[in-house]
Design a protein around this motif. Structure first.
Motif, short mmCIF file in Angstrom:
data_model
loop_
_atom_site.label_atom_id
_atom_site.label_comp_id
_atom_site.label_asym_id
_atom_site.label_seq_id
_atom_site.Cartn_x
_atom_site.Cartn_y
_atom_site.Cartn_z
N VAL A 35 -2.18 2.14 8.12
CA VAL A 35 -1.61 2.04 6.77
C VAL A 35 -2.58 2.65 5.75
N ALA A 36 -3.89 2.39 5.93
CA ALA A 36 -4.88 2.94 5.00
C ALA A 36 -4.96 4.46 5.11
N LEU A 37 -4.79 4.97 6.32
CA LEU A 37 -4.88 6.41 6.54
C LEU A 37 -3.63 7.15 6.07
N GLU A 38 -2.47 6.52 6.20
CA GLU A 38 -1.21 7.17 5.83
C GLU A 38 -1.19 7.49 4.33
N GLY A 39 -1.06 8.74 4.01
CA GLY A 39 -1.00 9.16 2.61
C GLY A 39 -2.34 9.18 1.90
N LEU A 40 -3.43 9.08 2.63
CA LEU A 40 -4.76 9.04 2.03
C LEU A 40 -5.02 10.26 1.15
N GLY A 41 -4.72 11.43 1.66
CA GLY A 41 -4.99 12.66 0.92
C GLY A 41 -4.13 12.85 -0.32
N ALA A 42 -3.03 12.13 -0.40
CA ALA A 42 -2.13 12.27 -1.54
C ALA A 42 -2.29 11.14 -2.56
N GLU A 43 -3.19 10.19 -2.30
CA GLU A 43 -3.35 9.05 -3.20
C GLU A 43 -3.90 9.51 -4.55
N LEU A 69 0.82 -1.21 0.00
CA LEU A 69 0.00 0.00 0.00
C LEU A 69 0.85 1.27 0.00
N GLN A 70 2.11 1.14 0.37
CA GLN A 70 3.02 2.29 0.39
C GLN A 70 3.94 2.32 -0.84
N HIS A 71 3.77 1.40 -1.76
CA HIS A 71 4.65 1.27 -2.92
C HIS A 71 4.44 2.42 -3.91
N ALA A 72 5.45 2.70 -4.71
CA ALA A 72 5.38 3.79 -5.69
C ALA A 72 4.46 3.45 -6.87
N ARG A 73 4.38 2.19 -7.23
CA ARG A 73 3.57 1.78 -8.39
C ARG A 73 2.12 1.58 -8.00
N ALA A 74 1.22 2.18 -8.79
CA ALA A 74 -0.21 2.14 -8.49
C ALA A 74 -0.76 0.72 -8.45
N GLU A 75 -0.33 -0.14 -9.34
CA GLU A 75 -0.88 -1.50 -9.37
C GLU A 75 -0.49 -2.30 -8.12
N VAL A 76 0.67 -1.99 -7.55
CA VAL A 76 1.08 -2.66 -6.31
C VAL A 76 0.26 -2.11 -5.14
N ARG A 77 -0.02 -0.81 -5.16
CA ARG A 77 -0.87 -0.23 -4.11
C ARG A 77 -2.29 -0.79 -4.21
N GLN A 78 -2.78 -1.00 -5.44
CA GLN A 78 -4.10 -1.61 -5.62
C GLN A 78 -4.14 -3.00 -5.00
N MET A 79 -3.09 -3.78 -5.25
CA MET A 79 -3.02 -5.12 -4.68
C MET A 79 -2.99 -5.06 -3.16
N GLY A 80 -2.17 -4.17 -2.60
CA GLY A 80 -2.07 -4.04 -1.15
C GLY A 80 -3.40 -3.64 -0.52
N ALA A 81 -4.09 -2.69 -1.14
CA ALA A 81 -5.38 -2.24 -0.61
C ALA A 81 -6.42 -3.35 -0.69
N ALA A 82 -6.44 -4.06 -1.81
CA ALA A 82 -7.40 -5.16 -1.97
C ALA A 82 -7.13 -6.27 -0.96
N LEU A 83 -5.86 -6.61 -0.76
CA LEU A 83 -5.52 -7.67 0.18
C LEU A 83 -5.90 -7.29 1.61
N LEU A 84 -5.59 -6.07 2.02
CA LEU A 84 -5.96 -5.63 3.37
C LEU A 84 -7.48 -5.63 3.55
N LEU A 85 -8.19 -5.18 2.54
CA LEU A 85 -9.65 -5.17 2.62
C LEU A 85 -10.18 -6.60 2.73
N ASN A 86 -9.65 -7.51 1.93
CA ASN A 86 -10.09 -8.90 1.99
C ASN A 86 -9.76 -9.53 3.34
N LEU A 87 -8.60 -9.22 3.88
CA LEU A 87 -8.24 -9.74 5.21
C LEU A 87 -9.19 -9.20 6.29
N ALA A 88 -9.55 -7.93 6.17
CA ALA A 88 -10.47 -7.35 7.14
C ALA A 88 -11.85 -8.02 7.07
N VAL A 89 -12.32 -8.26 5.87
CA VAL A 89 -13.62 -8.92 5.70
C VAL A 89 -13.55 -10.36 6.21
#
Length: 139
Positions: free
Chosen positions: A56-64, A10-30
């Motif tokens: 992790v989700a909050l960090e950098g939220l406004g700059a995403e 979720l903190q990676h420079a590449r958008a597709e890696v951030r997408q994967m990180g966000a999806a995985l965290l969301l799936n883990l939460a569910v």
């Protein structure tokens, strides 16, 4: 292991890696919410995961800049706050809500609604709906 990988993604420079990180965290939460107590479920007391995922989700939220990642971050924040509020028996303390308010989540979300963040100046009704729902949880 998955939590750490998702958090790093979720903190990676590449958008597709951030997408994967966000999806995985969301799936883990569910999955955590649906698991029976004692098996990593919400009643199982896995506050460490919730706190780490929330921060992790909050960090950098406004700059995403990536709209999909931004939506998933907001959705993850909303899920975690909802799960905390729905815990049975109701908790006397709500550490995620306190953390959200202390770290300025309301201000971050209001800036997104006003177009002052997210790196995406285009109108996005889905994002705005999600942001509005998370703001309601902060009341």
């Amino acid at each position: 292991l998955f939590r750490s990988a998702a958090a790093a993604g979720l903190q990676h420079a590449r958008a597709e890696v951030r997408q994967m990180g966000a999806a995985l965290l969301l799936n883990l939460a569910v999955a955590r919410r649906r698991a029976p107590a004692g098996e990593g479920g919400a009643e199982g007391g896995d506050e460490e995961f919730a706190t780490q995922a929330f921060c992790v989700a909050l960090e950098g939220l406004g700059a995403e800049a990536e709209p999909t990642v931004l939506e998933r971050r907001v959705l993850l924040l909303g899920c975690l706050l909802t799960y905390e509020a729905a815990a049975q028996p109701p908790p006397e303390e709500k550490p995620l809500l306190d953390l959200a308010l202390g770290l300025g989540l309301r201000e971050e979300l209001e800036a997104l609604l006003q177009g002052g963040g997210g790196g995406d100046a285009k109108p996005n009704p889905r994002r705005d709906e999600l942001v509005g729902k998370v703001l309601a949880l902060l009341e």
